[in-house]
Structure formats: C-alpha cells, structure tokens
Design an enzyme around this catalytic site. Structure first.
Site, PDB file in Angstrom:
ATOM      1  N   ASP A   1     -16.054  10.652   7.442  1.00  0.00           N
ATOM      2  CA  ASP A   1     -15.014  10.089   6.568  1.00  0.00           C
ATOM      3  C   ASP A   1     -15.563   9.580   5.242  1.00  0.00           C
ATOM      4  O   ASP A   1     -16.782   9.467   5.055  1.00  0.00           O
ATOM      5  CB  ASP A   1     -14.247   8.964   7.300  1.00  0.00           C
ATOM      6  CG  ASP A   1     -15.155   8.094   8.169  1.00  0.00           C
ATOM      7  OD1 ASP A   1     -16.379   8.070   7.943  1.00  0.00           O
ATOM      8  OD2 ASP A   1     -14.635   7.421   9.072  1.00  0.00           O
TER       9      ASP A   1
ATOM     10  N   ASN B   1     -10.225  -1.799  17.161  1.00  0.00           N
ATOM     11  CA  ASN B   1      -8.897  -1.363  17.624  1.00  0.00           C
ATOM     12  C   ASN B   1      -8.973   0.014  18.283  1.00  0.00           C
ATOM     13  O   ASN B   1      -7.954   0.652  18.513  1.00  0.00           O
ATOM     14  CB  ASN B   1      -7.909  -1.340  16.446  1.00  0.00           C
ATOM     15  CG  ASN B   1      -8.354  -0.390  15.328  1.00  0.00           C
ATOM     16  OD1 ASN B   1      -9.356   0.306  15.476  1.00  0.00           O
ATOM     17  ND2 ASN B   1      -7.613  -0.368  14.242  1.00  0.00           N
TER      18      ASN B   1
ATOM     19  N   HIS C   1     -10.387   2.684  17.013  1.00  0.00           N
ATOM     20  CA  HIS C   1     -10.374   3.844  16.112  1.00  0.00           C
ATOM     21  C   HIS C   1     -11.690   4.604  16.167  1.00  0.00           C
ATOM     22  O   HIS C   1     -12.741   4.035  16.455  1.00  0.00           O
ATOM     23  CB  HIS C   1      -9.981   3.458  14.674  1.00  0.00           C
ATOM     24  CG  HIS C   1     -11.042   2.781  13.860  1.00  0.00           C
ATOM     25  ND1 HIS C   1     -10.752   1.803  12.937  1.00  0.00           N
ATOM     26  CD2 HIS C   1     -12.388   2.935  13.792  1.00  0.00           C
ATOM     27  CE1 HIS C   1     -11.864   1.412  12.351  1.00  0.00           C
ATOM     28  NE2 HIS C   1     -12.874   2.080  12.854  1.00  0.00           N
TER      29      HIS C   1
ATOM     30  N   GLU D   1      -6.714   5.706  12.952  1.00  0.00           N
ATOM     31  CA  GLU D   1      -6.239   4.401  13.413  1.00  0.00           C
ATOM     32  C   GLU D   1      -5.199   4.582  14.530  1.00  0.00           C
ATOM     33  O   GLU D   1      -4.629   5.670  14.661  1.00  0.00           O
ATOM     34  CB  GLU D   1      -5.581   3.670  12.228  1.00  0.00           C
ATOM     35  CG  GLU D   1      -6.509   3.461  11.035  1.00  0.00           C
ATOM     36  CD  GLU D   1      -7.513   2.330  11.246  1.00  0.00           C
ATOM     37  OE1 GLU D   1      -7.692   1.857  12.385  1.00  0.00           O
ATOM     38  OE2 GLU D   1      -8.138   1.912  10.251  1.00  0.00           O
TER      39      GLU D   1
HETATM   40  C1  F6R Z   1     -17.678   5.382  10.224  1.00  0.00           C
HETATM   41  C2  F6R Z   1     -16.489   5.457  11.059  1.00  0.00           C
HETATM   42  C3  F6R Z   1     -15.918   4.277  11.756  1.00  0.00           C
HETATM   43  C4  F6R Z   1     -16.965   3.366  12.409  1.00  0.00           C
HETATM   44  C5  F6R Z   1     -16.303   2.211  13.124  1.00  0.00           C
HETATM   45  C6  F6R Z   1     -17.322   1.234  13.666  1.00  0.00           C
HETATM   46  O1  F6R Z   1     -17.985   6.644   9.655  1.00  0.00           O
HETATM   47  O2  F6R Z   1     -15.954   6.507  11.149  1.00  0.00           O
HETATM   48  O3  F6R Z   1     -15.015   4.721  12.743  1.00  0.00           O
HETATM   49  O4  F6R Z   1     -17.727   4.126  13.301  1.00  0.00           O
HETATM   50  O5  F6R Z   1     -15.446   1.528  12.247  1.00  0.00           O
HETATM   51  O6  F6R Z   1     -17.990   0.644  12.596  1.00  0.00           O
HETATM   52  P1  F6R Z   1     -19.280  -0.281  12.807  1.00  0.00           P
HETATM   53  O7  F6R Z   1     -20.345   0.626  13.337  1.00  0.00           O
HETATM   54  O8  F6R Z   1     -19.617  -0.784  11.437  1.00  0.00           O
HETATM   55  O9  F6R Z   1     -18.899  -1.337  13.773  1.00  0.00           O
END
Ligand code: F6R
Length: 243
Positions: free
Chosen positions: A69, A138, A140, A145
């Site tokens: 992303d 959450n 995701h 989301e």
């Molecule tokens: C990042 C991504 C997000 C993260 C998720 C967890 O490329 O796609 O889904 O993997 O938000 O983020 P952290 O590792 O910072 O807790």
C-alpha cells in the site's frame, strides 16, 4: 483452522522467524516475488535480511517485490511515504535492483488509473510467492479496513479514524495523516502462494483472537486468511495471549 502458528517469546524472535521464512523463499527460487509490508512490525525482520545480505549469505539480485500500500498524495521522496520507508528500511541496504521494487504510486490523482496500473504490475510479476503482512488493531490487512465486503484488486480506501489514530505517530499530528490510500485488495493478497502474517504485542491480542478463531467476515479483514491454503501466523506470546 488451517493457519499454522509459530509462537515466539518476543518481538525479536518473531522478527528472526519471519526473516527466515522470507530468506528461505529467496534462496529457493531464481526469481522470487516477495509481497512486502510497512509499519513497525516488519522492521526487525528487514534488519535481519540486511544483516544476512551484508554477510554475503543472502542474495537479492533476482528478487522482485510488490508492496501492499501507499498513502494517496505522497510521493516517494516524502519521508512519510511507504516508498521512502521501504527504501530506507530495506532496499537501500541490499543488492536489489530498485526497478524491480514496486509500491503503489501515491502521486496518481485518478484512483481508477492508479489501481489499474498497480494490478497490471502485480500481474506482470507472475504472482507473489510469499506475502508478508502485519495486522491493524481492527483486524485490517494492508489498508483493507473492516467493511461489508472483501475487496478484490487494488483499491482506493478512506482510512478509518482508528487507523489514522494508530498511524499518527509517524506524523507531526493526526491532521497530517493522509485520509486516502491505495491498497492491494484482499483478492490479490489471497492469490499469493504463501502468506506470512506477523503480529506482536498484547494490544493486538484481541484482533488475533477475532481473526483466527472467529468467523470469516469482512468486518475482520484478516479472518479471510483462515481460508488460505498456506498461511503462517508468526506471533509473540503477548499477541497470542487470548488464543
Ligand atoms: C502496512 C500495512 C498495514 C500494517 C498494519 C500494522 O503496509 O499494510 O496493514 O501492517 O497497520 O501496522 P504496525 O506494524 O505498524 O502495527
């Protein structure tokens, strides 16, 4: 549940296990395609990969990468962009051909064009061999989301307040977090031949429980991984404490 679980003592051991799985894939194939993630979770694993590369034990010359992303509106020189994150946390430090590293282009204004082009890039790689994921509080994965349907290909999403709240630590304030992002879709993630999802910390324990022991539902996007034929959850004791 068909998801394999690797239980680790802490974040460092989780990082080592994740790096080993990625390295095994890199060594097994002449031209491996890695799906990569940003965020705090994979940083330790990327450090290990860099260490092995510098020691001459791991060669990135044949590797292609596709990232999950990117924030809409940020270009790769912006130090909050995911392209910048990948360059500074991995690509700048290993012998990878940067032209074969792909991140959605946040500078493309038209979401339809941005998503179509990224889907074409993913298709041109021949498919992801191993996809690394982190998970949001959450549930995701990438920026998919909770919602009433699983996405297919790359899409443009409005970030939820909880994600903006979680990601504001990388910005000066919550106001500066972009509201939209381009993200690989759930369908594209599920098309990877192998998936590794890394999770660390007690603050993710509830999400881990819902995703891996609850029903498969787009309201907990990571729950779809229960249906993947080769998915491994690498998580520390704190993240697994409610399982
Ligand atoms: C990042 C991504 C997000 C993260 C998720 C967890 O490329 O796609 O889904 O993997 O938000 O983020 P952290 O590792 O910072 O807790």
């Amino acid at each position: 549940m068909s998801v394999k679980i690797i239980r680790t003592k802490d974040y460092d051991e989780m990082s080592l296990r994740v790096a080993e799985l990625l390295a095994a894939e890199i060594r097994a194939k002449e031209a491996p395609v890695l799906g990569l993630a940003t965020g705090s979770t994979p940083v330790g694993a990327y450090c290990k990969l860099i260490e092995w590369n510098k020691a001459g034990e791991l060669d990135f010359s044949g590797v292609t990468t596709v990232n999950l992303d990117e924030y809409k509106g940020l270009d790769g020189d912006n130090d909050q962009s995911y392209r910048y994150f990948m360059n500074t946390n991995l690509f700048d430090h290993v012998n990878i051909d940067k032209t074969r590293t792909h991140v959605p282009d946040g500078t493309i204004e038209d979401p339809e064009q941005a998503c179509r082009e990224y889907d074409e890039i993913i298709a041109a790689t021949g498919g992801v061999d191993i996809q690394l994921l982190g998970m949001g509080h959450n549930g995701h994965i990438a920026f998919n989301e909770p919602s009433d349907a699983f996405s297919e290909g790359t899409c443009c999403v409005r970030l939820t307040e909880s994600t903006i709240e979680a990601n504001k630590r990388f910005f000066d304030s919550a106001d500066q977090v972009p509201r939209y992002a381009y993200t690989m879709g759930i369908g594209s993630i599920m098309a990877a031949r192998k998936i590794v999802i890394a999770v660390s910390g007690s603050d993710k324990a509830e999400a881990v429980k819902k995703a891996f022991t609850g029903p498969v539902t787009p309201w907990v996007p990571a729950s779809i991984l229960q249906e993947h034929p080769d998915c491994t959850l690498v998580a520390d004791e704190a993240a697994l404490s409610l399982l």
